[in-house]
Motif scaffolding. Structure first.
Motif, PDB file in Angstrom:
ATOM      1  N   LEU A 142       0.844  -1.193   0.000  1.00 52.56           N
ATOM      2  CA  LEU A 142       0.000   0.000   0.000  1.00 52.56           C
ATOM      3  C   LEU A 142       0.875   1.237   0.000  1.00 52.56           C
ATOM      4  CD1 LEU A 142      -2.765  -0.944   2.610  1.00 52.56           C
ATOM      5  CD2 LEU A 142      -3.064  -0.754   0.138  1.00 52.56           C
ATOM      6  N   ILE A 143       0.447   2.232  -0.760  1.00 51.62           N
ATOM      7  CA  ILE A 143       1.105   3.541  -0.688  1.00 51.62           C
ATOM      8  C   ILE A 143       0.300   4.381   0.284  1.00 51.62           C
ATOM      9  CG2 ILE A 143       1.830   5.580  -1.966  1.00 51.62           C
ATOM     10  CD1 ILE A 143       1.858   3.855  -4.492  1.00 51.62           C
ATOM     11  N   ASN A 144       0.863   4.667   1.451  1.00 51.46           N
ATOM     12  CA  ASN A 144       0.166   5.413   2.487  1.00 51.46           C
ATOM     13  C   ASN A 144       0.859   6.744   2.746  1.00 51.46           C
ATOM     14  OD1 ASN A 144      -1.971   3.671   2.914  1.00 51.46           O
ATOM     15  ND2 ASN A 144      -0.880   2.462   4.466  1.00 51.46           N
ATOM     16  N   GLN A 145       0.241   7.517   3.640  1.00 56.07           N
ATOM     17  CA  GLN A 145       0.730   8.859   3.923  1.00 56.07           C
ATOM     18  C   GLN A 145       0.897   9.045   5.429  1.00 56.07           C
ATOM     19  OE1 GLN A 145      -0.711  12.360   1.577  1.00 56.07           O
ATOM     20  NE2 GLN A 145      -1.667  12.906   3.522  1.00 56.07           N
ATOM     21  N   ARG A 146       2.071   9.517   5.842  1.00 56.76           N
ATOM     22  CA  ARG A 146       2.322   9.770   7.250  1.00 56.76           C
ATOM     23  C   ARG A 146       1.573  11.026   7.709  1.00 56.76           C
ATOM     24  NH1 ARG A 146       6.894   6.342   7.533  1.00 56.76           N
ATOM     25  NH2 ARG A 146       8.284   6.575   5.730  1.00 56.76           N
ATOM     26  N   LYS A 147       1.600  11.246   8.989  1.00 56.21           N
ATOM     27  CA  LYS A 147       0.929  12.412   9.562  1.00 56.21           C
ATOM     28  C   LYS A 147       1.484  13.712   8.988  1.00 56.21           C
ATOM     29  CE  LYS A 147      -0.218  14.531  14.042  1.00 56.21           C
ATOM     30  NZ  LYS A 147      -0.075  14.435  15.513  1.00 56.21           N
ATOM     31  N   ASN A 148       2.805  13.723   8.668  1.00 53.90           N
ATOM     32  CA  ASN A 148       3.433  14.935   8.129  1.00 53.90           C
ATOM     33  C   ASN A 148       3.238  15.079   6.626  1.00 53.90           C
ATOM     34  OD1 ASN A 148       5.136  13.016   7.032  1.00 53.90           O
ATOM     35  ND2 ASN A 148       6.939  13.598   8.231  1.00 53.90           N
ATOM     36  N   GLY A 149       2.455  14.181   6.024  1.00 56.15           N
ATOM     37  CA  GLY A 149       2.162  14.277   4.601  1.00 56.15           C
ATOM     38  C   GLY A 149       3.119  13.505   3.709  1.00 56.15           C
ATOM     39  N   GLN A 150       4.149  12.941   4.286  1.00 51.42           N
ATOM     40  CA  GLN A 150       5.137  12.195   3.497  1.00 51.42           C
ATOM     41  C   GLN A 150       4.564  10.843   3.081  1.00 51.42           C
ATOM     42  OE1 GLN A 150       8.569  10.828   5.660  1.00 51.42           O
ATOM     43  NE2 GLN A 150       9.911  11.077   3.870  1.00 51.42           N
ATOM     44  N   LEU A 151       4.753  10.501   1.820  1.00 58.44           N
ATOM     45  CA  LEU A 151       4.290   9.211   1.313  1.00 58.44           C
ATOM     46  C   LEU A 151       5.301   8.128   1.673  1.00 58.44           C
ATOM     47  CD1 LEU A 151       2.984  10.174  -2.255  1.00 58.44           C
ATOM     48  CD2 LEU A 151       1.629   9.807  -0.188  1.00 58.44           C
ATOM     49  N   TYR A 152       4.789   6.950   1.908  1.00 62.88           N
ATOM     50  CA  TYR A 152       5.665   5.800   2.144  1.00 62.88           C
ATOM     51  C   TYR A 152       4.965   4.544   1.627  1.00 62.88           C
ATOM     52  CZ  TYR A 152       2.709   4.561   6.179  1.00 62.88           C
ATOM     53  OH  TYR A 152       1.664   4.204   6.980  1.00 62.88           O
ATOM     54  N   ILE A 153       5.768   3.504   1.409  1.00 59.06           N
ATOM     55  CA  ILE A 153       5.239   2.237   0.891  1.00 59.06           C
ATOM     56  C   ILE A 153       5.357   1.198   2.001  1.00 59.06           C
ATOM     57  CG2 ILE A 153       5.460   0.462  -0.889  1.00 59.06           C
ATOM     58  CD1 ILE A 153       6.900   2.567  -2.610  1.00 59.06           C
ATOM     59  N   GLU A 154       4.268   0.503   2.243  1.00 64.62           N
ATOM     60  CA  GLU A 154       4.295  -0.516   3.279  1.00 64.62           C
ATOM     61  C   GLU A 154       3.871  -1.864   2.714  1.00 64.62           C
ATOM     62  OE1 GLU A 154       0.005  -0.410   5.511  1.00 64.62           O
ATOM     63  OE2 GLU A 154       1.507   1.028   6.213  1.00 64.62           O
ATOM     64  N   ASN A 155       4.519  -2.903   3.245  1.00 66.90           N
ATOM     65  CA  ASN A 155       4.115  -4.276   2.957  1.00 66.90           C
ATOM     66  C   ASN A 155       3.241  -4.725   4.115  1.00 66.90           C
ATOM     67  OD1 ASN A 155       4.094  -7.160   2.754  1.00 66.90           O
ATOM     68  ND2 ASN A 155       5.844  -7.006   1.364  1.00 66.90           N
ATOM     69  N   GLN A 156       2.018  -5.158   3.821  1.00 71.05           N
ATOM     70  CA  GLN A 156       1.047  -5.390   4.876  1.00 71.05           C
ATOM     71  C   GLN A 156       0.421  -6.773   4.770  1.00 71.05           C
ATOM     72  OE1 GLN A 156      -2.938  -3.174   6.692  1.00 71.05           O
ATOM     73  NE2 GLN A 156      -1.813  -2.251   5.012  1.00 71.05           N
TER      74      GLN A 156
END
Length: 633
Positions: free
Chosen positions: A220-234
């Motif tokens: 999933l491509i998600n977004q941190r609280k500060n708006g930064q995008l990150y990719i997670e394996n879930q």
């Protein structure tokens, strides 16, 4: 401890604290009546108790009396020894205070002697209670352990209800997303980290999977609280309740943003390495090849399958010495980068030159794990440089020999200088020059170098056109290379037998402006081989020599003719100025001696009467006997 023990072949281990109030035989009968299997051990004092308790009894029976060693003292000792062995208190006093005190101090049950028929059931209850308590303790310990493990997990973990409402998150989740636990609880993950970078169908498939009771795995491509995008394996796993219905979901998340970036970078680098025209191969510390790129296959002719598992020795050319290879390994094993030109051989045996850089791959500890060689084929450049070097050497040689030949006034001076200069340029010591005598149709040796065996020169007879190596070159007008004189059939057996084995040479024609006037031969010892550039140089020098020889010959002929004309003029002047025959003959004899270069000469006059030749004048003789000469015809 299990309740089933009372009904199995394994007896209960009962420790009985003996007291005047208790009749042990009565208790045995009661227990047997209840159908219990047991081993009963009696102790009377603290010392015996401490010894018996080491055998881990299942239950302890004791009175709550005012004696020194009573149930109260037993509980104190169990606490000091950190032992959790159940104690049933037996009292003769039907006092609630005693019962309460006993239970408060840690007794599992309290019996009055008058109720001794309850003993069997009390023991069963106590054993069952211990079992339940142990299970509860284990459960609590496991819950504490699991909670600690989840909190300490490096991966983010969250638990939601069936609607996706967050009920629990671990610290790693807060670290990854930026949302504290208090901010997350009661929220849906979509309200916190959804980036809207993925198609709604993707999420629809996710929910269909987990609501169907299946585990979902994906990125999933998600977004941190500060708006930064990150990719997670879930990984999302459904959790079912005691009724078998899905009640919760557990999601385990791993931030793979850096890993994905590394993979993307690696893929780009891989494409670069795969598509570059420079060769790349990687070896382990022993030099065993683990990877080669397509450029390596194209240049060397070795396929990937043929190269991997081998060492770079498959490219060894034989040009590098063992010392050079040893220095190479010393350099790279010391952690230094090596750069230089390495001569190698292709699979088909062709020699090529590679401008190489050997560097290292290191692990996180900085230890060298692999060697990486990159390089490009510079064979064409090397050939161009070699040709330029040869052309420069040729020009220098031509200029040097031309200068040397200009100072020579005669062929006798010129030819030794010519041969010495050529031998010096080619770094050899064996050679010869032959000149062609057109009247006799043969090549005669005029100068040699190094043709001696045991201090004596080898006899080199003249060679007719088409005979021997020199004669063949004269006839064919082409250079000739002999790798081994001793076996060359163009030489006569006599000559071959005089020449030691292991010697060969090259012979080139000497050209004048109109014809071949001789040959030059340069000999060498094996394994030396003459190359094309050296033959080209030698042919050029022979042409220069041919022009110089012709020029010098014409000059010598011209000077000789001038001297002859001068001599005739001087003789004519003497004859005209004197009528003395002897004076005229003396003048003629002097010119003949000079022109012919002889040490002595005489003139004999014919006497027609005696029909004899009689001495008239002479010069250069050591005795007067020549004056008595008379030759009858």
């Amino acid at each position: 401890m299990e309740d089933g023990l009372t009904m199995s072949n394994k007896p209960l281990n009962i420790l009985f604290i003996k007291d005047n109030l208790l009749d042990i035989e009565v208790f045995k009968k009661l227990l047997l009546k209840e159908g219990l299997l047991f081993d009963l051990k009696c102790v009377e004092n603290e010392t015996e108790f401490l010894s018996a308790v080491t055998h881990s009894p299942d239950v302890i029976l004791s009175t709550w009396s005012i004696t020194e060693f009573s149930g109260l003292r037993v509980l104190q000792l169990l606490k000091e020894l950190d032992l959790e062995i159940p104690l049933i208190n037996i009292s003769s006093n039907n006092s609630d205070e005693i019962a309460v005190e006993a239970l408060q101090k840690g007794a599992f049950d309290h019996l009055i002697i008058d109720q001794s028929e309850r003993l069997g059931q009390a023991i069963r209850n106590t054993i069952q209670l211990v079992k339940i308590n142990n299970q509860r303790l284990r459960g609590e310990e496991e819950l504490i352990f699991l909670t600690a493990a989840l909190n300490a997990a490096a991966n983010a973990i969250l638990i939601t209800d069936i609607n996706g409402t967050i009920e629990w998150v671990n610290p790693a989740f807060s670290e990854m997303t930026g949302y504290e636990k208090e901010e997350s609880l009661g929220k849906n993950p979509r309200d916190l980290v959804k980036s809207n970078k993925q198609d709604p169908e993707y999420y629809k498939h996710l929910w269909q999977t987990i609501l169907g009771g299946n585990v979902w795995r994906g990125e999933l491509i998600n977004q941190r609280k500060n708006g930064q995008l990150y990719i997670e394996n879930q990984t999302i796993t459904p959790v079912r309740n005691s009724s078998g219905n899905i009640s919760h979901f557990i999601a385990i998340k791993q931030d793979i943003t850096e890993q994905k970036q590394t993979i993307d970078t690696f893929k780009k680098l891989s494409r670069v390495i795969e598509q570059t025209t420079e060769i790349v191969f990687i070896t382990d510390l022993e030099g065993v090849i683990e990877y080669v790129n397509p450029a390596f296959e194209s240049l060397t002719g070795f396929s990937k399958d043929e190269a991997i598992g081998k060492t770079p020795r498959i490219l060894k050319s034989g040009v590098f010495s063992a010392v050079e290879y040893e220095n190479l390994w010393k350099t790279i094993l010391a952690g230094n980068v090596l750069q230089g030109v390495v001569p190698n051989r292709k699979k088909n045996g062709d020699l090529y030159y590679q401008d190489s850089i050997i560097s290292h791959l290191r692990d996180k500890q900085g230890r060298i794990t692999h060697f990486v060689l990159t390089g490009k084929d510079i064979t064409s450049r090397m050939k161009t440089e070699e040709e330029s070097k040869n052309r420069l050497a040729m020009l220098e040689a031509v200029n040097q020999i031309s200068n040397s030949l200009r100072v020579s006034k005669t062929l006798d001076e010129m030819l030794p200088i010519l041969l010495d200069e050529i031998l010096g340029l080619l770094h050899e010591s064996l050679g010869e020059i032959r000149l062609y005598n057109s009247l006799k149709d043969e090549l005669n040796v005029v100068v040699t170098r190094g043709y001696e065996i045991a201090g004596e020169s080898i006899s080199l007879p003249p060679q007719k056109s088409g005979e021997g190596i020199a004669g063949y070159v004269l006839e064919s007008n082409e250079p000739y290379i002999s790798s081994e004189y001793h076996t060359d059939k163009r030489l006569s057996e006599l000559i071959r037998n005089q020449i030691p084995s292991g010697i060969g040479g090259v012979t080139v024609p000497i050209h004048s402006t109109t014809s071949i006037i001789g040959t030059i031969t340069i000999s060498f010892s094996s394994p030396r081989q003459i190359n094309d550039s050296e033959i080209k140089l030698l042919s050029t020098l022979s042409d220069i020599a041919g022009n110089a020889i012709q020029r010098t010959s014409l000059k010598q002929q011209t000077e000789q003719q001038l001297q002859q004309l001068t001599s005739l003029r001087e003789i004519d002047n003497v004859i005209l100025s004197s009528f003395d025959l002897k004076i005229s003959l003396e003048a003629i004899l002097s010119q003949v001696k000079t022109q012919l270069g002889v040490d002595a000469a005489d003139i004999l006059i014919f006497d027609p009467i005696s029909q004899t030749l009689n001495f008239s004048v002479g010069r250069g003789f050591n005795t007067n006997a020549i004056e008595q000469t008379k030759l009858r015809l």
